[in-house]
Structures are given as C-alpha cells and as structure tokens.
Design a protein around this motif. Structure first.
Motif, PDB file in Angstrom:
ATOM      1  N   UNK A  58      44.977  52.218 -16.785  1.00 22.89           N
ATOM      2  CA  UNK A  58      44.208  50.972 -16.909  1.00 22.89           C
ATOM      3  C   UNK A  58      44.173  50.265 -15.555  1.00 22.89           C
ATOM      4  N   UNK A  59      43.015  49.765 -15.175  1.00 23.12           N
ATOM      5  CA  UNK A  59      42.861  49.153 -13.854  1.00 23.12           C
ATOM      6  C   UNK A  59      43.424  47.737 -13.811  1.00 23.12           C
ATOM      7  N   UNK A  60      43.684  47.284 -12.598  1.00 28.32           N
ATOM      8  CA  UNK A  60      44.130  45.900 -12.398  1.00 28.32           C
ATOM      9  C   UNK A  60      43.087  44.925 -12.935  1.00 28.32           C
ATOM     10  N   UNK A  61      41.818  45.256 -12.729  1.00 31.24           N
ATOM     11  CA  UNK A  61      40.756  44.372 -13.189  1.00 31.24           C
ATOM     12  C   UNK A  61      40.780  44.186 -14.693  1.00 31.24           C
ATOM     13  N   UNK A  62      41.073  45.248 -15.437  1.00 27.27           N
ATOM     14  CA  UNK A  62      41.135  45.157 -16.897  1.00 27.27           C
ATOM     15  C   UNK A  62      42.318  44.305 -17.331  1.00 27.27           C
ATOM     16  N   UNK A  63      43.451  44.430 -16.647  1.00 23.23           N
ATOM     17  CA  UNK A  63      44.625  43.615 -16.959  1.00 23.23           C
ATOM     18  C   UNK A  63      44.326  42.154 -16.659  1.00 23.23           C
ATOM     19  N   UNK A  64      43.652  41.902 -15.548  1.00 22.55           N
ATOM     20  CA  UNK A  64      43.303  40.530 -15.174  1.00 22.55           C
ATOM     21  C   UNK A  64      42.392  39.886 -16.206  1.00 22.55           C
TER      22      UNK A  64
ATOM     23  N   UNK B 212      45.049  42.758  -4.136  1.00 21.64           N
ATOM     24  CA  UNK B 212      44.016  43.262  -3.240  1.00 21.64           C
ATOM     25  C   UNK B 212      42.726  42.463  -3.283  1.00 21.64           C
ATOM     26  N   UNK B 213      41.613  43.197  -3.397  1.00 19.30           N
ATOM     27  CA  UNK B 213      40.281  42.608  -3.473  1.00 19.30           C
ATOM     28  C   UNK B 213      39.559  43.247  -4.666  1.00 19.30           C
ATOM     29  N   UNK B 214      38.322  42.837  -4.949  1.00 15.56           N
ATOM     30  CA  UNK B 214      37.635  43.399  -6.124  1.00 15.56           C
ATOM     31  C   UNK B 214      37.565  44.930  -6.138  1.00 15.56           C
ATOM     32  N   UNK B 215      37.364  45.539  -4.974  1.00 24.16           N
ATOM     33  CA  UNK B 215      37.293  47.004  -4.926  1.00 24.16           C
ATOM     34  C   UNK B 215      38.618  47.636  -5.345  1.00 24.16           C
ATOM     35  N   UNK B 216      39.715  47.074  -4.868  1.00 19.90           N
ATOM     36  CA  UNK B 216      41.047  47.577  -5.227  1.00 19.90           C
ATOM     37  C   UNK B 216      41.320  47.349  -6.711  1.00 19.90           C
ATOM     38  N   UNK B 217      40.970  46.167  -7.211  1.00 20.33           N
ATOM     39  CA  UNK B 217      41.253  45.847  -8.614  1.00 20.33           C
ATOM     40  C   UNK B 217      40.448  46.706  -9.582  1.00 20.33           C
ATOM     41  N   UNK B 218      39.294  47.177  -9.160  1.00 18.69           N
ATOM     42  CA  UNK B 218      38.465  47.999 -10.041  1.00 18.69           C
ATOM     43  C   UNK B 218      38.763  49.492  -9.927  1.00 18.69           C
ATOM     44  N   UNK B 219      39.661  49.876  -9.018  1.00 17.68           N
ATOM     45  CA  UNK B 219      40.045  51.281  -8.885  1.00 17.68           C
ATOM     46  C   UNK B 219      41.546  51.489  -9.107  1.00 17.68           C
ATOM     47  N   UNK B 220      42.360  50.589  -8.585  1.00 13.02           N
ATOM     48  CA  UNK B 220      43.808  50.741  -8.705  1.00 13.02           C
ATOM     49  C   UNK B 220      44.269  50.622 -10.142  1.00 13.02           C
ATOM     50  N   UNK B 221      45.355  51.325 -10.477  1.00  9.05           N
ATOM     51  CA  UNK B 221      45.863  51.333 -11.848  1.00  9.05           C
ATOM     52  C   UNK B 221      47.311  50.864 -11.897  1.00  9.05           C
ATOM     53  N   UNK B 222      47.697  50.345 -13.055  1.00 13.15           N
ATOM     54  CA  UNK B 222      49.059  49.854 -13.220  1.00 13.15           C
ATOM     55  C   UNK B 222      50.070  50.999 -13.133  1.00 13.15           C
ATOM     56  N   UNK B 223      49.730  52.139 -13.701  1.00 19.88           N
ATOM     57  CA  UNK B 223      50.639  53.278 -13.637  1.00 19.88           C
ATOM     58  C   UNK B 223      50.824  53.783 -12.220  1.00 19.88           C
ATOM     59  N   UNK B 224      49.729  53.812 -11.454  1.00 15.36           N
ATOM     60  CA  UNK B 224      49.826  54.254 -10.069  1.00 15.36           C
ATOM     61  C   UNK B 224      50.692  53.333  -9.234  1.00 15.36           C
ATOM     62  N   UNK B 225      50.542  52.027  -9.456  1.00 15.13           N
ATOM     63  CA  UNK B 225      51.338  51.054  -8.713  1.00 15.13           C
ATOM     64  C   UNK B 225      52.820  51.197  -9.026  1.00 15.13           C
TER      65      UNK B 225
END
Length: 260
Positions: free
Chosen positions: A72-78, A94-107
């Motif tokens: 699940x992406x940061x944007x979805x959690x937000x 990060x920024x919108x690009x990071x929030x729409x690609x980065x994931x909680x599991x990856x972090x």
C-alpha cells in the motif's frame, strides 16, 4: 545501472518462489533501491516486484486494528484518515511522486534511520506480518538499516493498534525530505509510547524516560526537565549530536500538545 531480470508475480506465493533464486531482490516502491542501482552502488540479478500483488494492497479494520497491506502506498495511507497521526505522517513523506510510488512495506523493510514509518510502527506497538510469521515492532527493529527479516521474507501487512490520541512531529531535512529528527507520540489506555527516528546512530528507538513522565502527566511540561544523552546521536553536516538531542525533547513536547 547494471542489467537485471525483472519478475512481476501475481501472488505472495509466486513472489516467495521468485525470491528463492540466487541474487534476487524484492522491489517495493523502488524509492531507495532504484536510485542505488542507478548509481551502481548495488547489483541484483533479479528484481521481484511486489506492486502487482493485490492481496498486499489495501487498508482494512480488523479486531480494533488498522491493517495495511505491505504494498500500500504512502498516498493511500495519507488519504485513509482513520488513524489521524499515521495519516498525517504519511502525508509528509517525500513529495507527491514519492507518496504515490513508495510503500509502507518497502519503507519498513529498508529501515532507513531517518524514515518516518519506523517511528509510527514502534510508537503504535504495531505488528509486522510477513509470509512466514508475525513480528512485534519492539522485536523488529535491530539497528540502522537492520531488521528481524530473514533473506527472502516479505512484509505482507502491518497491523496498527489505534491509540486514543497521537501525533507525529517531524523536523525536515530540506534536501531529502527525510526526518532530521521525528517523534511519534501515541497515547493508549495502557500507557504512552514515544518513538524517535532520524536522531540515533542505532536507528529508531523508544524514549522510555519520556514515556514514564507522560504516563504520570500527559502534557508538554512533563518532558521539559528531561534530557536525551547526545553520545549516541548522529552528527553530520545537517546537525550536531547535541542539536538532535535537543530537538527530540522539543518535538516530543510539541507532539504531546498537538495530541492532547
């Protein structure tokens, strides 16, 4: 970037099988791994993408906990909002690009010492669920970039108990948008938990002295007389160890005030 094979499994079982190959690496949002590979600081034979696994995407409530799929992406959690402190934290990664690609599991798998999610997981007493087991947050974080994960183990879900009150305060390092220091405060009926990221050379940690004080008096004044030893703090061009130690107390007070 070196040449590599790209695999996109459709299920967790397929991902586990692909990661059993020699020199295979899981790929979440790729916000850390791909820049590292582009700089030729890392070389993998095979990248196994976790982004297409539907069973690892989404947010649900179960047993009084907020359960978030590992992909699940940061944007979805937000955008979720059912755990305000966590959603606020995710909205500032990060920024919108990071929030729409980065994931909680990856972090959480990467466990960068300045990442935000480790503070939320530790302060919330979260459970990290993998394809093999369930790991309490208190047992999961082992130091800078180190976790309890074994080779090939995948974070499939993170389960957050939702506190009565919470807040995350982040002093941003402007160039990276990571936390120079970040403090997450969570108040449960059983007690207060305080987790700090960005400051310690050992990675995310609980400030137990502040927890004890806040259990007696949940107010910013309760931590005014406390101090964090600077000896274990990170010192770099962005801030001295003493500066980071000072920020921990300041941000904890602000988090408590905002939560209360």
């Amino acid at each position: 970037m070196y040449n590599f094979e790209f695999v996109k499994p459709g299920t967790v079982a397929e991902a586990v099988s692909a990661l059993a190959q020699e020199e295979a690496q899981a790929l979440g949002g790729g916000q850390t791994l791909l820049p590292t590979m582009k700089a030729r600081l890392a070389q993998m034979e095979t990248l196994v993408s976790l982004n297409g696994i539907s069973e690892m995407i989404g947010i649900r409530h179960e047993g009084g906990k907020l359960c978030i799929g590992g992909a699940t992406t940061h944007g979805a959690v937000a955008a979720d909002g059912s755990y305000p402190g966590l959603s606020s934290l995710a909205a500032r990664i990060g920024d919108p690009a990071v929030r729409n690609r980065g994931t909680i599991g990856g972090s959480l798998a990467n466990n960068d010492p300045s990442a935000c999610y480790p503070a939320a997981a530790l302060a919330s007493g979260a459970t990290i669920v993998t394809d093999k087991r369930e790991i309490a947050a208190d047992d999961y974080f082992k130091g800078m970039f180190e976790t309890a994960l074994e080779d090939g183990e995948i974070i499939t879900e993170v389960r957050f108990p939702v506190p009565e009150a919470s807040n995350y305060q982040k002093f941003v390092q402007p160039a990276s948008r990571f936390a120079l220091v970040g403090v997450f405060v969570a108040k449960f009926a059983e007690g207060v938990r305080v987790a700090v990221t960005g400051a310690s050379s050992d990675g995310v940690f609980r400030w137990t002295e502040a927890e004890d004080a806040l259990n007696r008096d949940f107010s910013a004044s309760a931590v005014e007389s406390l101090g964090v030893p600077a000896g274990d703090m990170i010192a770099d061009l962005h801030g001295s160890a003493e500066y980071r130690a000072h920020l921990i107390k300041v941000l904890t007070g602000r988090a408590v005030s905002a939560a209360a």
